[in-house]
Design a protein around this motif. Structure first.
Motif, short mmCIF file in Angstrom:
data_model
loop_
_atom_site.label_atom_id
_atom_site.label_comp_id
_atom_site.label_asym_id
_atom_site.label_seq_id
_atom_site.Cartn_x
_atom_site.Cartn_y
_atom_site.Cartn_z
N SER A 278 13.20 3.64 -0.71
CA SER A 278 12.02 4.52 -0.65
C SER A 278 11.12 4.85 -1.80
O SER A 278 9.87 4.83 -2.01
CB SER A 278 12.15 5.72 0.29
N GLU A 279 11.90 4.60 -2.99
CA GLU A 279 11.37 4.95 -4.36
C GLU A 279 10.84 3.78 -4.63
O GLU A 279 9.71 3.89 -5.19
CB GLU A 279 12.61 5.46 -5.30
N LEU A 280 11.31 2.50 -4.63
CA LEU A 280 10.90 1.27 -5.11
C LEU A 280 9.46 1.12 -4.28
O LEU A 280 8.56 0.55 -4.66
CB LEU A 280 11.71 0.10 -4.95
N LEU A 281 9.42 1.52 -2.88
CA LEU A 281 8.26 1.30 -1.95
C LEU A 281 7.23 2.17 -2.62
O LEU A 281 5.90 1.48 -2.61
CB LEU A 281 8.66 1.44 -0.55
N ALA A 282 7.49 3.38 -2.82
CA ALA A 282 6.38 4.22 -3.44
C ALA A 282 5.67 3.78 -4.80
O ALA A 282 4.70 3.88 -4.85
CB ALA A 282 6.94 5.74 -3.40
N ARG A 283 6.42 3.20 -5.62
CA ARG A 283 6.12 2.90 -6.93
C ARG A 283 5.46 1.60 -6.78
O ARG A 283 4.17 1.47 -7.50
CB ARG A 283 7.34 2.42 -7.74
N VAL A 284 5.77 0.54 -5.77
CA VAL A 284 4.91 -0.51 -5.59
C VAL A 284 3.55 -0.06 -5.03
O VAL A 284 2.60 -0.61 -5.52
CB VAL A 284 5.71 -1.67 -4.55
N GLN A 285 3.60 0.73 -4.05
CA GLN A 285 2.41 1.30 -3.41
C GLN A 285 1.59 1.93 -4.65
O GLN A 285 0.35 1.65 -4.60
CB GLN A 285 2.63 2.50 -2.51
N ALA A 286 2.10 2.76 -5.30
CA ALA A 286 1.25 3.32 -6.55
C ALA A 286 0.97 2.40 -7.31
O ALA A 286 -0.36 2.73 -7.92
CB ALA A 286 2.16 4.29 -7.21
N LEU A 287 1.46 1.30 -7.75
CA LEU A 287 0.96 0.42 -8.68
C LEU A 287 -0.15 -0.46 -8.37
O LEU A 287 -1.38 -0.66 -8.77
CB LEU A 287 1.98 -0.60 -9.05
N ILE A 288 -0.05 -0.82 -6.87
CA ILE A 288 -1.13 -1.39 -6.26
C ILE A 288 -2.40 -0.57 -6.10
O ILE A 288 -3.40 -1.07 -6.39
CB ILE A 288 -0.65 -2.12 -4.85
N ARG A 289 -2.00 0.59 -5.74
CA ARG A 289 -2.96 1.58 -5.40
C ARG A 289 -3.87 1.64 -7.04
O ARG A 289 -5.27 1.68 -7.06
CB ARG A 289 -2.84 2.88 -5.35
N ARG A 290 -3.20 1.89 -8.17
CA ARG A 290 -4.13 2.03 -9.31
C ARG A 290 -4.54 0.44 -9.73
O ARG A 290 -5.79 0.74 -10.29
CB ARG A 290 -2.87 2.28 -10.38
N MET A 291 -3.92 -0.50 -9.55
CA MET A 291 -4.72 -1.75 -9.93
C MET A 291 -5.68 -2.15 -9.13
O MET A 291 -6.81 -2.77 -9.57
CB MET A 291 -3.63 -3.08 -9.92
N SER A 292 -5.99 -1.56 -7.90
CA SER A 292 -6.98 -1.88 -6.90
C SER A 292 -8.14 -0.85 -7.25
O SER A 292 -9.07 -0.92 -6.66
CB SER A 292 -6.55 -2.14 -5.64
N GLY A 293 -7.82 0.31 -7.78
CA GLY A 293 -8.81 1.11 -7.79
C GLY A 293 -8.99 2.18 -6.88
O GLY A 293 -9.87 3.08 -6.77
#
Length: 118
Positions: free
Chosen positions: A90-105
């Motif tokens: 769940s932590e890794l999933l949240a970090r992936v989601q946060a990174l994609i969110r930041r990179m996509s704006g």
């Protein structure tokens, strides 16, 4: 990686660092998760070779080495995040989601949807 698949993400797996590097250089990915010490044909951190500097994919390092020095080195050599093992999916999933969110704006949480046509 099962947690990422269960959340609806497409996941490619490279059996070694050489293959993973080739994949990252030739295919677009939203993010890459690299276990730097359990990956044959891969030594060191993601930007330790000239070719690796060409990767534009955001990188999360996943490693059993979790000292402050290890984490700082991982971030200073070009990775976008550093997760220590064992980690909760769940932590890794949240970090992936946060990174994609930041990179996509995007400001909204990352959601995957699928339409199934009859």
């Amino acid at each position: 990686m099962k947690g990422l698949k269960a959340a609806g993400y497409a996941v490619d797996h490279a059996a070694d660092g050489e293959t993973g590097l080739h994949m990252a250089l030739t295919q677009p990915y939203d993010t890459a998760i690299i276990d730097i010490y359990c990956c044959p044909k891969w030594t060191g951190y993601p930007s330790s070779k000239d070719a690796e500097r060409e990767i534009r994919t955001p990188v999360i390092i996943l490693s059993a080495k979790g000292s402050v020095d290890d984490r700082v080195k991982g971030l200073q050599t070009g990775s976008d995040d550093y997760v220590t093992k064992p980690s909760l999916s769940s932590e890794l999933l949240a970090r992936v989601q946060a990174l994609i969110r930041r990179m996509s704006g995007l400001s909204e949480p990352t959601r995957l949807t699928a339409e199934i046509c009859p």
